[in-house]
Design an enzyme around this catalytic site. Structure first.
Site, short mmCIF file in Angstrom:
data_model
loop_
_atom_site.label_atom_id
_atom_site.label_comp_id
_atom_site.label_asym_id
_atom_site.label_seq_id
_atom_site.Cartn_x
_atom_site.Cartn_y
_atom_site.Cartn_z
N ASP A 1 22.59 70.17 81.41
CA ASP A 1 21.19 70.49 81.21
C ASP A 1 20.93 71.75 82.03
O ASP A 1 21.71 72.11 82.92
CB ASP A 1 20.28 69.33 81.63
CG ASP A 1 18.87 69.48 81.04
OD1 ASP A 1 18.55 70.59 80.55
OD2 ASP A 1 18.09 68.51 81.08
C1 BGC Z 1 15.45 70.07 79.43
C2 BGC Z 1 16.37 69.97 78.23
C3 BGC Z 1 16.31 71.23 77.42
C4 BGC Z 1 16.65 72.41 78.32
C5 BGC Z 1 16.65 73.74 77.61
C6 BGC Z 1 15.66 71.36 80.22
O1 BGC Z 1 14.67 71.57 81.16
O2 BGC Z 1 15.63 68.97 80.26
O3 BGC Z 1 16.02 68.86 77.45
O4 BGC Z 1 17.17 71.15 76.33
O5 BGC Z 1 15.69 72.47 79.38
O6 BGC Z 1 15.38 74.17 77.31
#
Ligand code: BGC
Length: 765
Positions: A273
């Site tokens: 993530d």
């Molecule tokens: C979130 C993810 C997301 C990623 C990219 C993160 O803050 O937890 O779910 O895919 O950002 O935007």
């Protein structure tokens, strides 16, 4: 991070042919890998960074390159014909910027219903078709991997991201996610199932240590991912931010290699993530193949580890190979000429229609579907300001949202607009006051709170009750990434109660009915007020066509057939997890591995003390009263279940039941198959969902036989002592339920003892 140049695949292939260096589009991954320098390899396993965030802050992905507003890109290497591929959120639709500098075109995406609504359809074919429409937008807007679906378990009603997730039950979560992945990937683009795993709260999400027993991990928190991996082969998996029993999931080889690959057979790539974990070298060693969005620090960590021998180049190559394999299968490397013109009109119809099946009718004393109604009064700010979906990375830049007011007007009702101006002014004033109050670097992440409720003068409510045939009150809740909901958000506010009481009294005094619509993304308290109005429709957050979809249900275009994928407890504290959830702890925002000191309680650790007793497993065990049980939902018609049967051939359990529409309108019925196990060595839940199916739309009097199957091995529980999945020998009861507390018929079958060993990993430290 060094400056990079982006280029198109076709140019690359040409350059490669001239120089004779292997080119990813034409050469084998082996050859390309062999031709790479160490520096190139390390770059490839981390992304291209995030504009404005070359250090370590911020969380939501947003890159300006290739597809503006996408979450990230992979590292391109021109000389080897390795293009940058585009990774974009998810999950309620593609999240990219709707407009671009110096470009008159728009790039809006369809806002589909939130994940919870899709799961509430209990219709895997429908979810697959919605996934297919989403994937078309991913493909046509030039993205390669869609960062969705999200399938963490609804451990507690207050998790701020529950709306993106599916259920308190792993079978619903896994089956829904698998259908979604199959749909999206039909478009030759990838998915990233997230957040693997145990990401069940937003409070201190990037540093929290989830303490969970191996049994609860296997049976509850990993099971949905296991089903999805096995049934849909997602191209990628996104590891989560949190730790599991002391180790960041993105740095856990037990999780990312032993379980995911060795036990489940996952063949794709794992990415972090955004900014997750704290050690790039450990992530690579664990089998977390790609670090997104990529930082200089991670590059240095990996290089340093290779130099001091704590990470070998061979280990690095394993991850590099997986990145190459991912890029090689992407539309980008094939030079796909995306149109930037997905069929938004067709997809608006998909979202409108799919939302109908996931709305859950909670109460109805006969007022719905609306009959002989011409004049409608709407109350509640949310009726005017409908919520399409949640906030944060799960939001979608849609072109419009149809409010309930507009949906009713579109259907030809005379809607009383006498309060409209005052309500809209009230909403705008509160929004302006909130924006003016924002300060500080991170205020950009704070979503605008819902407006406080607007209550018209008593005389106006009375006049409205005289002039209109029915009242509809909408209550709204919104939440998203970074924040868990508060205990106050779980309850109706004093003003909402006042509005409900006043409107109901005035309309009932005129012999007229009141319908409450819940435009919410997560569970709220309902027990104390649900008997006041004449009907309650849980509309969830139904995407950009929400007002039209709600109107379709209110008018009976389709009979409601959604059912709850979670329990609505009487009190928040009734849920076992509430004793160990950071309720009201979060007064701010959490960054990576440090917490801003803003006065919250210590939330470095969350003890999942309830073990496997999540959701209905807990309420059943304690025989607690609930407001609405798991699996519950009313229809405009009624169904009778008959002829239950079940067979176990040792490989597959096959259950059958006949469902007949005994009412007077057409409708679909979602049937749930629960198992009640014989007493064995382990403590067992009273019942557990193993399969479900939905009938076609049955006309009055029409019947359908449903067949529900699942592998016999799924009768097993996880025995921690033996580190094995164990099926106890004996007679099992199979319960055919209209909900978890409305079992219509049962059948029994025997099973032989069986034991499937599993690795002894992910233990509490
Ligand atoms: C979130 C993810 C997301 C990623 C990219 C993160 O803050 O937890 O779910 O895919 O950002 O935007």
């Amino acid at each position: 991070m060094k400056k990079i140049i982006l280029f198109s695949a076709s140019v690359l292939v040409l350059a490669g042919c001239q120089s004779g260096t292997p080119q990813l589009a034409k050469s084998s991954v082996d050859k390309v890998l062999k031709a790479m320098t160490l520096e190139e390899k390390v770059h490839l396993v981390i992304g291209t960074g995030m504009a404005g965030f070359s250090g370590e802050s911020a969380v939501i992905g947003a890159t300006k390159s290739i597809v503006p507003g996408a979450a990230g890109t992979t590292w391109p290497i021109e000389r080897l014909g390795i293009p940058a591929i585009v990774l974009a959120d998810g999950p309620a639709g593609l999240r990219i910027d709707p407009t671009r500098e110096g470009d008159e075109n728009t790039y809006y995406c369809t806002h589909f219903p939130i994940g919870t609504l899709l799961a509430s359809t209990w219709n895997q074919d429908l979810v697959e078709s919605v996934g297919k429409a989403m994937g078309e937008e991913v493909h046509e807007y030039g993205a390669d991997v869609y960062l969705a679906p999200a399938l963490n378990i609804h451990r507690n009603p207050l998790n701020g991201r529950n709306f993106e997730y599916y259920s308190e039950d792993p079978v619903v979560a896994g089956k829904t996610a698998a259908a979604y992945v199959r749909g999206v990937q039909k478009n030759d683009v990838g998915t990233s199932i997230k957040h693997f795993a145990y990401n069940n709260q937003e409070t201190n999400r990037t540093g929290n240590n989830a303490i969970i027993s191996p049994r609860a991990q296997r049976e509850i928190y990993l099971k949905g991912f296991e089903i999805t991996v096995k049934e849909s082969q997602p191209w990628t998996v996104m590891s989560s931010y949190n730790k599991i029993n002391g180790t960041y999931t993105s740095q856990s080889r037990d999780l990312l290699t032993t379980i995911l690959r060795d036990e489940w057979g996952f063949k794709g790539l794992v990415m972090t993530d955004w900014f997750g974990g704290d050690n790039g070298a450990e992530q690579i060693a664990a089998g977390n193949d790609m670090l997104q969005p990529g930082t200089d620090k991670q590059y240095e960590q990996i290089m340093a580890a290779i130099k001091d021998g704590s990470l070998t180049e061979k280990e690095l190559d394993v991850c590099v190979r997986r990145v190459l394999e991912l890029v090689k299968r992407s539309p980008k490397v094939k030079g796909y000429a995306y149109s930037n013109k997905p069929d938004l009109k067709a997809h608006a119809a998909v979202t409108r229609q799919s939302a109908l099946e996931g709305m859950v009718l909670l109460e109805n004393n006969g007022v719905l579907p609306l009959k002989d109604v011409k004049n409608v009064a709407v109350f509640g700010c949310t009726s005017y300001d409908f919520i399409a979906g949640g906030t944060g990375s799960g939001n979608v830049n849609r072109a419009y949202t149809v409010s309930l007011l507009d949906g009713l007007k579109n259907a030809g009702f005379n809607v009383d607009e006498s309060q409209k101006e005052a309500v809209l002014r009230h909403i705008a004033d509160e929004e302006a006051a909130f924006k003016a109050s924002l300060s500080g670097d991170f205020s950009v992440f704070f979503p605008t709170p819902r407006p406080s409720e607007f209550i018209p003068a008593a005389s106006q409510i009375a006049a409205s009750a005289k002039a209109n045939d029915v009242a509809i009150i909408t209550f709204g809740r919104n939440s998203g990434e970074f924040f868990d909901r508060s205990s106050a958000d779980f309850e109706l506010s004093a003003k909402e109660r006042e509005l409900l009481n006043k409107v109901t009294a005035a309309f009932h005094a005129q012999g007229k009915k009141v319908v409450v619509v819940l435009n919410i993304g997560g569970v709220i308290e309902t027990a104390s007020w649900k008997s006041i109005p004449d009907a309650v429709l849980l509309a969830w957050q139904a995407g950009q066509e929400g007002g039209n979809s709600v109107t379709d249900i209110l008018t009976g275009v389709e009979s409601p057939s959604g059912k709850l994928t979670m329990t609505f407890p009487v009190n928040l504290m009734d849920a076992a997890s509430s004793a160990n959830f950071p309720i009201d702890a979060d007064t701010g925002i959490y960054f990576l591995n440090r917490r801003e000191d803003i006065g919250q309680k210590d939330v470095d650790q969350t003890d999942y003390a309830e073990g496997i007793y999540v959701g209905y497993r807990w309420f059943d065990k304690k025989d607690l009263a609930v407001s609405y049980p798991f699996g519950y939902g009313l229809s405009y018609t009624t169904f009778e279940y008959s002829a239950p049967s079940v067979k176990n051939d040792g490989k597959t359990v096959t259950a059958k039941v006949t469902v007949k529409n005994t009412g007077s309108v057409a409708g679909k019925e979602a049937v749930q198959l629960y198992v009640s196990a014989p007493q064995g060595k382990l403590d067992k839940p009273v019942k557990e969902l193993k399969a479900y199916a939905k009938t076609a739309s049955l006309k009055p009097g029409e019947s359908q036989e449903l067949t529900l199957t699942f592998p016999t091995a799924e009768l097993a529980s996880f025995d921690e002592e033996a580190s094995a999945w164990v099926v106890d020998a004996g007679t099992y009861s199979f319960l055919f339920g209209a909900s978890s507390r409305d079992i219509r018929c049962t059948a029994t079958a025997d099973a032989a003892a069986a034991e499937t060993p599993a690795h002894r990993v992910l233990l509490k430290k």
